[in-house]
Design a protein around this motif. Structure first.
Motif, short mmCIF file in Angstrom:
data_model
loop_
_atom_site.label_atom_id
_atom_site.label_comp_id
_atom_site.label_asym_id
_atom_site.label_seq_id
_atom_site.Cartn_x
_atom_site.Cartn_y
_atom_site.Cartn_z
N THR A 16 -9.95 9.24 -8.45
CA THR A 16 -10.32 10.41 -7.66
C THR A 16 -11.27 10.08 -6.52
N SER A 17 -11.81 8.87 -6.50
CA SER A 17 -12.69 8.49 -5.39
C SER A 17 -11.88 7.90 -4.23
N ALA A 18 -10.56 7.82 -4.41
CA ALA A 18 -9.70 7.25 -3.36
C ALA A 18 -9.81 8.09 -2.09
N ASP A 19 -9.66 7.43 -0.96
CA ASP A 19 -9.76 8.14 0.32
C ASP A 19 -8.42 8.25 1.01
N HIS A 20 -7.35 7.94 0.28
CA HIS A 20 -6.00 8.08 0.84
C HIS A 20 -5.02 8.38 -0.30
N VAL A 21 -3.83 8.85 0.06
CA VAL A 21 -2.84 9.24 -0.92
C VAL A 21 -2.24 8.00 -1.59
N THR A 22 -2.27 7.98 -2.92
CA THR A 22 -1.72 6.89 -3.71
C THR A 22 -0.82 7.45 -4.80
N PHE A 23 -0.08 6.57 -5.46
CA PHE A 23 0.75 7.00 -6.60
C PHE A 23 -0.16 7.64 -7.64
N GLY A 24 0.25 8.79 -8.15
CA GLY A 24 -0.54 9.50 -9.16
C GLY A 24 -1.52 10.50 -8.57
N ALA A 25 -1.70 10.46 -7.26
CA ALA A 25 -2.66 11.36 -6.61
C ALA A 25 -2.11 12.79 -6.55
N THR A 26 -3.02 13.74 -6.56
CA THR A 26 -2.67 15.14 -6.30
C THR A 26 -3.26 15.46 -4.94
N VAL A 27 -2.43 16.03 -4.07
CA VAL A 27 -2.80 16.21 -2.68
C VAL A 27 -2.32 17.56 -2.16
N ASP A 28 -3.14 18.21 -1.34
CA ASP A 28 -2.72 19.41 -0.63
C ASP A 28 -2.24 19.00 0.75
N VAL A 29 -1.04 19.45 1.12
CA VAL A 29 -0.53 19.20 2.47
C VAL A 29 -0.23 20.53 3.14
N VAL A 30 -0.43 20.56 4.45
CA VAL A 30 -0.19 21.77 5.23
C VAL A 30 1.00 21.50 6.15
#
Length: 82
Positions: free
Chosen positions: A7-21
């Motif tokens: 969760t400290s990642a600063d970019h989208v990676t496999f397994g990440a949850t992300v909001d996109v617009v």
């Protein structure tokens, strides 16, 4: 099995949850990037092999990416990593 992303990642990676617009519609969608056998778009589980996932993998919050979809090109802005 989904492995939670760092969760400290600063970019989208496999397994990440992300909001996109979606830039054209301002519609916000939340995706979790998963393996192809775990994908379920209805629940926001997006295959890492999908065009949208391929476009946002490696992107950071604030980045805008373009992706070809069956309905035509879309610009997606990475809004937030969870």
């Amino acid at each position: 099995t989904v492995v939670e992303a760092d969760t400290s990642a600063d970019h989208v990676t496999f397994g990440a949850t992300v909001d996109v617009v979606d830039v054209a519609s301002d519609r916000i969608t939340t995706y979790t990037i998963v393996g192809p056998t775990e994908a379920d778009v209805k629940t926001g589980r997006l295959s890492a092999e999908s065009p949208v996932a391929q476009a946002i993998l490696g992107a950071a919050p604030g980045d805008t990416v373009s992706v070809e979809t069956p309905s035509g090109p879309r610009d997606l802005k990475v809004a937030k990593l969870h």
